[in-house]
Design a protein around this motif. Structure first.
Motif, PDB file in Angstrom:
ATOM      1  N   PHE A   1      23.791  47.173  17.502  1.00 57.26           N
ATOM      2  CA  PHE A   1      22.705  46.233  17.755  1.00 57.26           C
ATOM      3  C   PHE A   1      22.039  46.767  18.960  1.00 57.26           C
ATOM      4  O   PHE A   1      22.465  46.924  20.147  1.00 57.26           O
ATOM      5  N   ILE A   2      20.638  46.678  18.667  1.00 55.77           N
ATOM      6  CA  ILE A   2      19.635  46.979  19.828  1.00 55.77           C
ATOM      7  C   ILE A   2      19.012  45.691  20.184  1.00 55.77           C
ATOM      8  O   ILE A   2      18.318  45.006  19.347  1.00 55.77           O
ATOM      9  N   LEU A   3      19.129  45.186  21.405  1.00 49.31           N
ATOM     10  CA  LEU A   3      18.488  43.654  22.037  1.00 49.31           C
ATOM     11  C   LEU A   3      16.991  43.682  22.232  1.00 49.31           C
ATOM     12  O   LEU A   3      16.865  43.249  23.622  1.00 49.31           O
ATOM     13  N   GLY A   4      16.254  44.126  21.672  1.00 46.83           N
ATOM     14  CA  GLY A   4      14.960  44.006  22.105  1.00 46.83           C
ATOM     15  C   GLY A   4      14.218  45.208  22.891  1.00 46.83           C
ATOM     16  O   GLY A   4      15.157  45.964  23.501  1.00 46.83           O
ATOM     17  N   ASP A   5      12.792  44.909  23.161  1.00 43.29           N
ATOM     18  CA  ASP A   5      12.096  45.995  23.760  1.00 43.29           C
ATOM     19  C   ASP A   5      12.622  47.560  23.275  1.00 43.29           C
ATOM     20  O   ASP A   5      12.798  48.289  24.140  1.00 43.29           O
ATOM     21  N   ILE A   6      12.355  47.791  21.939  1.00 42.28           N
ATOM     22  CA  ILE A   6      12.497  48.915  21.317  1.00 42.28           C
ATOM     23  C   ILE A   6      11.419  49.969  21.995  1.00 42.28           C
ATOM     24  O   ILE A   6      11.872  51.133  22.346  1.00 42.28           O
ATOM     25  N   PHE A   7      10.383  49.506  21.981  1.00 44.79           N
ATOM     26  CA  PHE A   7       9.066  50.179  22.278  1.00 44.79           C
ATOM     27  C   PHE A   7       8.559  49.624  23.709  1.00 44.79           C
ATOM     28  O   PHE A   7       8.891  48.460  23.967  1.00 44.79           O
ATOM     29  N   ASP A   8       7.873  50.374  24.292  1.00 45.00           N
ATOM     30  CA  ASP A   8       7.301  50.217  25.355  1.00 45.00           C
ATOM     31  C   ASP A   8       5.835  49.334  25.452  1.00 45.00           C
ATOM     32  O   ASP A   8       5.571  48.445  25.971  1.00 45.00           O
ATOM     33  N   GLU A   9       5.179  50.048  24.027  1.00 38.51           N
ATOM     34  CA  GLU A   9       3.774  49.591  24.094  1.00 38.51           C
ATOM     35  C   GLU A   9       3.449  48.786  22.756  1.00 38.51           C
ATOM     36  O   GLU A   9       2.374  48.907  22.174  1.00 38.51           O
TER      37      GLU A   9
ATOM     38  N   HIS B   1      21.225  57.347  11.602  1.00 36.88           N
ATOM     39  CA  HIS B   1      22.446  57.041  11.627  1.00 36.88           C
ATOM     40  C   HIS B   1      23.146  57.198  10.348  1.00 36.88           C
ATOM     41  O   HIS B   1      22.299  57.217   9.310  1.00 36.88           O
ATOM     42  N   PRO B   2      24.439  57.398  10.069  1.00 37.06           N
ATOM     43  CA  PRO B   2      24.628  57.742   8.594  1.00 37.06           C
ATOM     44  C   PRO B   2      24.773  56.296   7.992  1.00 37.06           C
ATOM     45  O   PRO B   2      24.723  55.078   8.483  1.00 37.06           O
ATOM     46  N   GLY B   3      24.876  56.285   6.518  1.00 39.54           N
ATOM     47  CA  GLY B   3      24.604  55.065   5.666  1.00 39.54           C
ATOM     48  C   GLY B   3      25.879  54.038   6.054  1.00 39.54           C
ATOM     49  O   GLY B   3      25.495  52.824   5.735  1.00 39.54           O
ATOM     50  N   HIS B   4      26.997  54.291   6.326  1.00 35.78           N
ATOM     51  CA  HIS B   4      28.023  53.564   6.567  1.00 35.78           C
ATOM     52  C   HIS B   4      27.956  52.636   7.891  1.00 35.78           C
ATOM     53  O   HIS B   4      28.634  51.675   8.083  1.00 35.78           O
ATOM     54  N   VAL B   5      26.758  52.847   8.879  1.00 41.28           N
ATOM     55  CA  VAL B   5      26.691  52.349  10.220  1.00 41.28           C
ATOM     56  C   VAL B   5      25.494  51.742   9.808  1.00 41.28           C
ATOM     57  O   VAL B   5      24.380  51.834   9.429  1.00 41.28           O
ATOM     58  N   GLN B   6      25.730  50.448  10.113  1.00 43.37           N
ATOM     59  CA  GLN B   6      24.283  49.412  10.171  1.00 43.37           C
ATOM     60  C   GLN B   6      23.847  49.113  11.455  1.00 43.37           C
ATOM     61  O   GLN B   6      24.250  49.342  12.325  1.00 43.37           O
ATOM     62  N   LEU B   7      22.369  49.304  11.600  1.00 40.68           N
ATOM     63  CA  LEU B   7      21.558  49.107  12.756  1.00 40.68           C
ATOM     64  C   LEU B   7      20.724  47.971  12.787  1.00 40.68           C
ATOM     65  O   LEU B   7      20.031  47.889  11.789  1.00 40.68           O
ATOM     66  N   LYS B   8      21.150  47.002  13.602  1.00 42.12           N
ATOM     67  CA  LYS B   8      20.469  45.894  13.536  1.00 42.12           C
ATOM     68  C   LYS B   8      19.582  45.832  15.055  1.00 42.12           C
ATOM     69  O   LYS B   8      20.183  46.165  15.969  1.00 42.12           O
ATOM     70  N   VAL B   9      18.395  45.051  14.802  1.00 40.40           N
ATOM     71  CA  VAL B   9      17.520  45.326  15.987  1.00 40.40           C
ATOM     72  C   VAL B   9      16.874  43.706  16.283  1.00 40.40           C
ATOM     73  O   VAL B   9      16.383  43.196  15.442  1.00 40.40           O
ATOM     74  N   VAL B  10      16.830  43.330  17.525  1.00 39.84           N
ATOM     75  CA  VAL B  10      16.279  42.115  17.829  1.00 39.84           C
ATOM     76  C   VAL B  10      15.114  42.293  18.596  1.00 39.84           C
ATOM     77  O   VAL B  10      14.721  43.403  19.335  1.00 39.84           O
ATOM     78  N   VAL B  11      14.028  41.478  18.158  1.00 39.42           N
ATOM     79  CA  VAL B  11      12.585  41.797  18.849  1.00 39.42           C
ATOM     80  C   VAL B  11      12.557  41.357  20.257  1.00 39.42           C
ATOM     81  O   VAL B  11      13.307  40.569  20.578  1.00 39.42           O
ATOM     82  N   GLY B  12      11.489  42.113  21.041  1.00 37.39           N
ATOM     83  CA  GLY B  12      11.783  41.733  22.384  1.00 37.39           C
ATOM     84  C   GLY B  12      10.182  41.848  22.824  1.00 37.39           C
ATOM     85  O   GLY B  12       9.200  41.876  21.927  1.00 37.39           O
ATOM     86  N   ASN B  13       9.839  41.282  23.795  1.00 36.00           N
ATOM     87  CA  ASN B  13       8.293  40.938  24.386  1.00 36.00           C
ATOM     88  C   ASN B  13       7.572  42.196  24.313  1.00 36.00           C
ATOM     89  O   ASN B  13       6.395  42.264  24.212  1.00 36.00           O
ATOM     90  N   HIS B  14       7.972  43.430  24.586  1.00 37.94           N
ATOM     91  CA  HIS B  14       7.474  44.662  24.646  1.00 37.94           C
ATOM     92  C   HIS B  14       7.091  44.983  23.118  1.00 37.94           C
ATOM     93  O   HIS B  14       6.298  46.042  22.997  1.00 37.94           O
TER      94      HIS B  14
ATOM     95  N   LEU C   1      25.789  34.879  19.425  1.00 39.53           N
ATOM     96  CA  LEU C   1      24.055  34.905  19.598  1.00 39.53           C
ATOM     97  C   LEU C   1      23.747  36.135  20.174  1.00 39.53           C
ATOM     98  O   LEU C   1      24.260  36.532  21.276  1.00 39.53           O
ATOM     99  N   LEU C   2      22.647  36.663  19.748  1.00 36.08           N
ATOM    100  CA  LEU C   2      21.918  37.883  20.050  1.00 36.08           C
ATOM    101  C   LEU C   2      20.741  37.664  20.295  1.00 36.08           C
ATOM    102  O   LEU C   2      19.835  37.346  19.309  1.00 36.08           O
ATOM    103  N   GLN C   3      19.957  38.218  21.454  1.00 36.42           N
ATOM    104  CA  GLN C   3      18.613  37.775  21.708  1.00 36.42           C
ATOM    105  C   GLN C   3      18.161  38.592  22.891  1.00 36.42           C
ATOM    106  O   GLN C   3      19.076  39.268  23.474  1.00 36.42           O
ATOM    107  N   HIS C   4      16.885  38.568  23.081  1.00 35.30           N
ATOM    108  CA  HIS C   4      16.212  39.565  24.011  1.00 35.30           C
ATOM    109  C   HIS C   4      16.184  38.769  25.438  1.00 35.30           C
ATOM    110  O   HIS C   4      16.785  39.476  26.509  1.00 35.30           O
ATOM    111  N   PHE C   5      15.613  37.686  25.480  1.00 30.51           N
ATOM    112  CA  PHE C   5      15.647  37.200  26.666  1.00 30.51           C
ATOM    113  C   PHE C   5      16.968  36.333  27.090  1.00 30.51           C
ATOM    114  O   PHE C   5      17.581  35.654  26.209  1.00 30.51           O
ATOM    115  N   PRO C   6      17.396  36.459  28.302  1.00 31.28           N
ATOM    116  CA  PRO C   6      18.750  35.804  28.758  1.00 31.28           C
ATOM    117  C   PRO C   6      18.462  34.159  28.606  1.00 31.28           C
ATOM    118  O   PRO C   6      17.357  33.700  28.798  1.00 31.28           O
TER     119      PRO C   6
END
Length: 397
Positions: free
Chosen positions: A115-123, A145-158, A247-252
């Motif tokens: 899981f990547i919790l937001g602000d993937i990109f800077d711009e 990543h290989p197919g057996h690994v799932q990558l989930k992304v949460v949106v951030g303000n950036h 619960l997963l989110q960008h802002f605390p």
């Protein structure tokens, strides 16, 4: 005369041979330092990380069974630089660090989901369509990543901008690349991924839709929990696992500041006491309370602050602030390793190589090379010879 020429020729040959041998040794030394700092150091550091153990026994009348354990890795705030503020050298250095750290962690730790919790990109909040496409392409290369690994992304303000900047175009652009699902269940564990930028609470269309979606998720979770006591109350739809969600989110969630945070990756002492601004540094009190009421999570993970922290909310719900994954935001980035079951969880922090360690290694290697070349050229006395003379002088005295 011929013999003299032959002697000079042999001398020149030996000199060239010695210089070539020295050059080969220098090249070998430089390559060794590069390999260590850019590849091997990641393996040496991440190899020390281990998945935390979680209590899994579930006692039955006749036998003991084991609940399945999900290995999840959490990271945040990668901030891939864009074309406006991103210097090419900064991009090269920090993005190579993230790519090597991520790929090494995948290979050594073998997570099942990341899981990547937001602000993937800077711009992402202002990038043009072409710049966005370029940034996405770089992200997909770095975080392949290989197919057996799932990558989930949460949106951030950036990624889409703060509340006053976000619009449907930016949200749809983000969701076209990353699956917009808000509810994800695996091995009996529920994860709720929130667009915390849309929890402004001012009744805007995007905010209202986000809240309605969360209320629907809340209804599904409550039905699954209460199905055993009141069967048939939730219709014939597929029920979720009867497990309190993560619960997963960008802002605390709201907290006054980082004053009570501790640990080697906490905010610097001069920043800890600075009050947080609601809806900018953290969610508002109202939005935080709604999330705790609606979802009743057993664990919250967030990003945004770039520093580590652990706080308790309400009736003891823990929240973990995940530090930034990039050297650009901190000297000691890390990831959170979680072993989760439907009823229990255990977390551990895995630190990545320090940027200072790499820089010091390069500086030490450069200094050693300079000294070695000066000694070989006769411009500097050999340290061994100098020490030998000093020792003899000491003995005579």
């Amino acid at each position: 005369m011929a013999a003299i020429r032959f002697g000079f020729g042999r001398l020149n040959f030996h000199l060239m041979k010695r210089r070539s041998f020295l050059l080969l040794k220098l090249i070998a030394f430089v390559c060794s330092v590069l390999l260590f700092c850019e590849f091997f150091i990641y393996y040496l550091v991440i190899l020390r990380c281990n998945w935390p153990e979680v209590k899994t026994p579930a006692h039955d009348r006749e036998q003991e069974t084991l609940e399945p354990v999900l290995k999840a890795m959490f990271l945040a705030d990668t901030h891939l630089l864009g074309e406006i503020r991103g210097h090419w050298l900064d991009k090269l250095r920090r993005e190579w660090q993230m790519e090597r750290a991520f790929q090494t962690a995948l290979w050594l730790l073998q997570p099942e989901v990341v899981f990547i919790l937001g602000d993937i990109f800077d711009e992402g909040k202002w990038s043009s369509p072409q710049a966005w496409a370029d940034d996405v392409e770089r992200f997909q290369k770095m975080f392949r990543h290989p197919g057996h690994v799932q990558l989930k992304v949460v949106v951030g303000n950036h990624d889409i901008g703060f509340h006053y900047q976000m619009n449907r175009y930016r949200i749809k652009r983000f969701e076209k690349v990353f699956n917009p699902e808000r509810l994800f269940s695996w091995k009996g564990i529920n994860f709720v991924m929130v667009n915390s930028v849309a929890l402004e609470g001012d009744g805007c269309n995007i905010c209202s839709e986000a809240e309605a979606e969360l209320m629907d998720i809340s209804h599904k979770l409550n039905c699954s929990r209460e199905q055993e006591q009141r069967p048939g109350q939730c219709g014939d739809g597929q029920l979720l696992p009867a497990s309190a969600p993560v619960l997963l989110q960008h802002f605390p969630l709201y907290r006054p500041s980082d004053a009570n945070c501790s640990g080697e990756d906490a905010a610097p002492p001069e920043e800890k006491g600075i009050p947080f601004k609601e809806r900018y540094d953290v969610l508002s009190r109202e939005a935080s309370q709604k999330l705790l009421w609606w979802l009743r999570p057993r664990l919250v993970l967030s990003g945004h602050t770039h520093s580590g922290c652990e706080v308790l909310h309400g009736a003891g719900v823990p929240e973990i602030s995940v530090p930034s994954f990039s050297w650009r935001n901190r000297n000691n980035p890390s990831v959170i390793m979680g072993s989760l079951t439907p009823t229990e969880y255990a977390l551990a922090k895995c630190y990545l190589p320090l940027e200072d360690t790499v820089l010091i290694t390069y500086c030490a290697a450069a200094g050693f090379l300079v000294v070695l070349v000066l000694v070989r050229l006769g411009l500097l006395a050999s340290p061994v010879l100098f020490g030998y003379k000093l020792l003899r002088k000491f003995k005579t005295v």
